[in-house]
Design an enzyme around this catalytic site. Structure first.
Site, PDB file in Angstrom:
ATOM      1  N   GLU A 117      40.555  36.533  41.529  1.00 31.36           N
ATOM      2  CA  GLU A 117      39.201  36.229  42.002  1.00 31.36           C
ATOM      3  C   GLU A 117      38.328  35.739  40.847  1.00 31.36           C
ATOM      4  O   GLU A 117      37.538  34.799  41.002  1.00 31.36           O
ATOM      5  CB  GLU A 117      38.571  37.458  42.659  1.00 31.36           C
ATOM      6  CG  GLU A 117      39.212  37.804  44.001  1.00 31.36           C
ATOM      7  CD  GLU A 117      38.521  38.938  44.728  1.00 31.36           C
ATOM      8  OE1 GLU A 117      38.602  38.982  45.954  1.00 31.36           O
ATOM      9  OE2 GLU A 117      37.902  39.804  44.045  1.00 31.36           O
TER      10      GLU A 117
ATOM     11  N   GLU B  24      34.488  38.015  38.803  1.00 27.60           N
ATOM     12  CA  GLU B  24      35.177  38.484  40.011  1.00 27.60           C
ATOM     13  C   GLU B  24      34.203  38.551  41.186  1.00 27.60           C
ATOM     14  O   GLU B  24      34.545  38.170  42.314  1.00 27.60           O
ATOM     15  CB  GLU B  24      35.775  39.870  39.732  1.00 27.60           C
ATOM     16  CG  GLU B  24      36.523  40.472  40.893  1.00 27.60           C
ATOM     17  CD  GLU B  24      36.475  41.992  40.852  1.00 27.60           C
ATOM     18  OE1 GLU B  24      36.326  42.569  39.750  1.00 27.60           O
ATOM     19  OE2 GLU B  24      36.554  42.588  41.926  1.00 27.60           O
TER      20      GLU B  24
ATOM     21  N   ASP C 266      41.943  41.165  41.182  1.00 24.25           N
ATOM     22  CA  ASP C 266      40.619  40.971  40.580  1.00 24.25           C
ATOM     23  C   ASP C 266      40.627  39.788  39.625  1.00 24.25           C
ATOM     24  O   ASP C 266      39.673  38.994  39.582  1.00 24.25           O
ATOM     25  CB  ASP C 266      40.184  42.237  39.818  1.00 24.25           C
ATOM     26  CG  ASP C 266      39.853  43.389  40.764  1.00 24.25           C
ATOM     27  OD1 ASP C 266      39.845  43.172  41.993  1.00 24.25           O
ATOM     28  OD2 ASP C 266      39.600  44.497  40.262  1.00 24.25           O
TER      29      ASP C 266
ATOM     30  N   ASP D 171      34.981  36.241  44.328  1.00 22.44           N
ATOM     31  CA  ASP D 171      35.186  36.867  45.628  1.00 22.44           C
ATOM     32  C   ASP D 171      34.349  36.152  46.689  1.00 22.44           C
ATOM     33  O   ASP D 171      34.835  35.872  47.795  1.00 22.44           O
ATOM     34  CB  ASP D 171      34.791  38.347  45.536  1.00 22.44           C
ATOM     35  CG  ASP D 171      34.785  39.049  46.878  1.00 22.44           C
ATOM     36  OD1 ASP D 171      35.872  39.424  47.330  1.00 22.44           O
ATOM     37  OD2 ASP D 171      33.703  39.196  47.470  1.00 22.44           O
TER      38      ASP D 171
END
Lengths: 221, 221
Positions: free
Chosen positions: B112, B36, B109, B40
């Site tokens: 990502e 994640e 989450d 991101d």
């Protein structure tokens, strides 16, 4: 600009991009602010992937802290100085007179803009190669065991673990003109008889430098 | 997972990466937190480059706001729902019982993390293609003239320009269990006789929804 391209290890196909990346908004348009937005994102992404691969054991929060350390303004300004970036900047007259070519924020922003320009010029992998080379010595210095915490946080946690009161930071002096100031901060831990000094281009940077010095003094005890 | 790969438009060379991206930390290790972190950063970078190319006139601050709008939790959770991501998540028993498979934070989450997994599996350009496809309808809805401001900020500025007092937000109800709550917020502008309601998975999200509705009511007057 040929010298700069050699230092970067990237020859621009479109030299206008490099010129724009070196142009501060005080000079003329198109300037480097949009490229800085792009370059900041590319830099964060490349550094995230480098840290991900290098530190297979670190958790998300520690990876974030390590990255914040690597891409902070002071670190980027240092890299920019290594490239003599200040010699190539295109600044307006006011900025030129006030020494903008050595101001950390202007240097760091221009470096990010250059990364954005390389990304547009030749793609993600080209930007990654340049970033890897530019940050290699900083990457080598990384210590995963320090969790990448900034010195003020590390000092505070160190003192709390020893049930000591928090350190006191005091501004001793400022030097230089309004836009290119230097701050000197004292970090005092009276209960341990420690006084450490730090200098930086912002109050925050000077406090971090003072905390780093305090940690050094404490770890020598 | 074949269905999910089809929906994503990416066949994984290394299926372990996809499995890890779908594994919540409540289920087992290796879980998706590190992926994640990586995803991101990749998402922010790709969205920055998409916005940079698409909005040649927007300044840095507006580009940042547009990006923040696109990658915010609610938007990502919506995209995740479109992929039926909840059906594929590997959650611990507690999370399963409390409906974690439809909680926006867990869905966003995991999305990502999947982007991070695609980046590791096949590189930046593969991740970019997937992101472009997943966000295409959100990208089309973007309006550069609204500066990408969030509804609460836009509402506040609208009222200040009319010399009206600031809106009052009040929590009306919360529904659901502790980890999967839904909030209902009222946004009231007494001086204009406006009362707007908003629902969201966090207090902040519900306030934004209420402000958006208030803006809609005000622009209809």
């Amino acid at each position: 600009m040929g010298r700069l391209e050699t230092a970067l290890g990237h020859q621009f196909g479109n030299a206008d991009l490099l010129r724009q990346a070196l142009t501060h908004r005080s000079h003329s348009s198109p300037h480097n602010e949009r490229l800085e937005f792009l370059g900041d994102a590319v830099l964060n992404c490349v550094v995230a992937s480098l840290l991900y691969r290098r530190f297979g054991d670190l958790r998300e929060g520690d990876l974030s802290r390590q990255r914040a350390n690597l891409v902070r303004q002071e670190a980027l300004a240092q890299v920019a100085q290594g490239l003599s970036l200040g010699d190539h900047l295109r600044l307006g007259e006011g900025e030129l007179k006030s020494g903008g070519f050595r101001r950390p924020s202007i240097l760091a922003d221009a470096l990010e803009a250059i990364i954005g320009a390389i990304f547009l010029d030749a793609g993600f992998d080209a930007a990654r190669s340049v970033i890897e080379r530019l940050l290699s010595s900083l990457l080598e210095q990384l210590d995963p065991s320090d969790s990448g915490k900034d010195p003020k946080t590390a000092l505070q946690e160190f003192l709390q673990a020893q049930r000591q009161p928090l350190p006191q930071y005091a501004l001793l002096t400022t030097r230089g003109e309004a836009h290119a100031q230097e701050f000197e901060i004292e970090c005092a831990i009276a209960s341990l008889g420690v006084r450490a000094l730090g200098i930086g281009s912002s109050r925050r940077a000077a406090e971090q430098a003072a905390a780093r010095e305090a940690l050094r003094l404490l770890s020598g005890k």
